[in-house]
Design an enzyme around this catalytic site. Structure first.
Site, short mmCIF file in Angstrom:
data_model
loop_
_atom_site.label_atom_id
_atom_site.label_comp_id
_atom_site.label_asym_id
_atom_site.label_seq_id
_atom_site.Cartn_x
_atom_site.Cartn_y
_atom_site.Cartn_z
N ASP A 96 0.86 -1.19 0.00
CA ASP A 96 0.00 0.00 0.00
C ASP A 96 0.90 1.24 0.00
O ASP A 96 1.66 1.46 0.95
CB ASP A 96 -0.88 -0.04 1.26
CG ASP A 96 -1.88 1.10 1.33
OD1 ASP A 96 -1.65 2.15 0.70
OD2 ASP A 96 -2.89 0.94 2.02
N LYS A 161 -3.94 10.01 -12.16
CA LYS A 161 -5.41 10.00 -12.27
C LYS A 161 -6.04 10.64 -11.04
O LYS A 161 -5.63 10.38 -9.92
CB LYS A 161 -5.89 8.56 -12.37
CG LYS A 161 -7.41 8.47 -12.37
CD LYS A 161 -7.93 7.17 -12.83
CE LYS A 161 -7.81 6.09 -11.76
NZ LYS A 161 -8.25 4.80 -12.31
C1 LIG Z 1 -7.39 1.31 -12.29
S1 LIG Z 1 -6.36 0.16 -11.49
C2 LIG Z 1 -4.84 0.32 -12.36
C3 LIG Z 1 -4.80 -0.29 -13.73
C4 LIG Z 1 -3.41 -0.28 -14.30
N1 LIG Z 1 -2.95 1.07 -14.62
C5 LIG Z 1 -3.33 -1.10 -15.56
O1 LIG Z 1 -3.14 -0.51 -16.60
O2 LIG Z 1 -3.41 -2.32 -15.48
C6 LIG Z 1 -6.01 0.96 -9.98
C7 LIG Z 1 -5.05 0.21 -9.10
O3 LIG Z 1 -4.65 1.04 -8.02
C8 LIG Z 1 -4.35 0.19 -6.94
N2 LIG Z 1 -4.29 0.95 -5.69
C9 LIG Z 1 -5.29 1.62 -5.09
N3 LIG Z 1 -4.87 2.17 -3.95
C10 LIG Z 1 -3.56 1.85 -3.82
C11 LIG Z 1 -2.58 2.13 -2.83
N4 LIG Z 1 -2.88 2.82 -1.73
N5 LIG Z 1 -1.33 1.65 -3.02
C12 LIG Z 1 -1.03 0.93 -4.11
N6 LIG Z 1 -1.93 0.62 -5.09
C13 LIG Z 1 -3.18 1.08 -4.94
C14 LIG Z 1 -5.47 -0.83 -6.97
O4 LIG Z 1 -5.12 -2.00 -6.26
C15 LIG Z 1 -5.65 -1.06 -8.48
O5 LIG Z 1 -4.96 -2.19 -8.91
#
Ligand SMILES: C[S@@+](CC[C@H](N)C(=O)[O-])C[C@H]1O[C@@H](n2cnc3c(N)ncnc32)[C@H](O)[C@@H]1O
Length: 208
Positions: A96, A161
């Site tokens: 995280d 994003k």
């Molecule tokens: C929209 S997806 C990303 C898709 C990726 N860009 C792709 O092209 O395959 C968003 C990702 O952000 C991750 N995420 C959300 N909060 C996070 C955090 N605090 N630390 C790390 N990853 C995180 C989620 O687990 C998820 O896999």
């Protein structure tokens, strides 16, 4: 279990979506790849041999698209809370990004390397409580900005994003202090009904 109408209509939309089909035929793990590809066509922030950090990388389509451009002499460090299946030339950390020890794990991997480009597609799990979700993504945006400030080469770029909503303008103002130019971008491949928007920080200011 009986499917709800919402999940049925999501499935119909997903199956018909031309970006989903294109991702399947191009070998990308997600349609999200085309958001990065479109952004790069417009802003041209990716090139061969770059050092790139991909935050919120799973399932991995941004890392896949990045790898095609930076090549085997480039370096990609990807990070996500959830697992990501390996991708060649991509070094992955599971954790995280809000946790200090996860940031340190990434910093340790970087060592002496400075970063050309930070891409962040991180978004919190949507709870449906608007203020909570908005605060969650702005916090992730701020962490990506802080990381860029500390680890980017002068003139490096950030793609992050966000969601249009509370604190969004404040975040853009903060990004303007760090980058020479900050613009927003809504890719064609981003679904119209989504409030997601991408912020591009161009040319990190030289703070020295
Ligand atoms: C929209 S997806 C990303 C898709 C990726 N860009 C792709 O092209 O395959 C968003 C990702 O952000 C991750 N995420 C959300 N909060 C996070 C955090 N605090 N630390 C790390 N990853 C995180 C989620 O687990 C998820 O896999």
């Amino acid at each position: 279990m009986k499917r709800s109408r919402t999940s049925k209509s999501w499935m119909n939309e997903h199956v018909k979506d031309s970006y989903v089909k294109q991702a399947q035929s191009d070998g990308y793990r997600s349609r999200a790849a085309y958001k990065l590809i479109e952004a790069n066509e417009k802003f041209k922030f990716l090139s061969k041999n770059m050092v790139v950090v991909d935050l919120g990388s799973s399932p991995g389509s941004w890392s896949q698209a990045t790898e095609k451009i930076v090549g085997s002499q480039g370096k990609i460090f990807a990070l996500d809370i959830i697992e990501m299946q390996p991708i060649k030339n991509v070094s992955f950390i599971q954790g995280d990004f809000r946790e200090e020890y996860v940031l340190h794990a990434l910093e340790n991997k970087l060592g002496d390397l400075k970063v050309d480009l930070v891409i962040s597609d991180m978004a919190p799990n949507i709870s449906g409580i608007k203020t909570k979700d908005q605060a969650g993504i702005i916090h992730l945006n701020e962490l990506a900005l802080d990381f860029s400030r500390n680890w980017m080469k002068p003139n490096g770029n950030l793609l992050v994003k966000s969601f249009v909503g509370e604190q969004y303008e404040t975040f853009i103002d903060a990004a303007r202090k760090v980058f020479n130019k900050v613009v927003t971008f809504k890719p064609k491949s981003s679904r119209d009904r989504s409030s997601e928007i991408f912020i591009v920080g161009q040319k990190l200011k030289n703070m020295e």
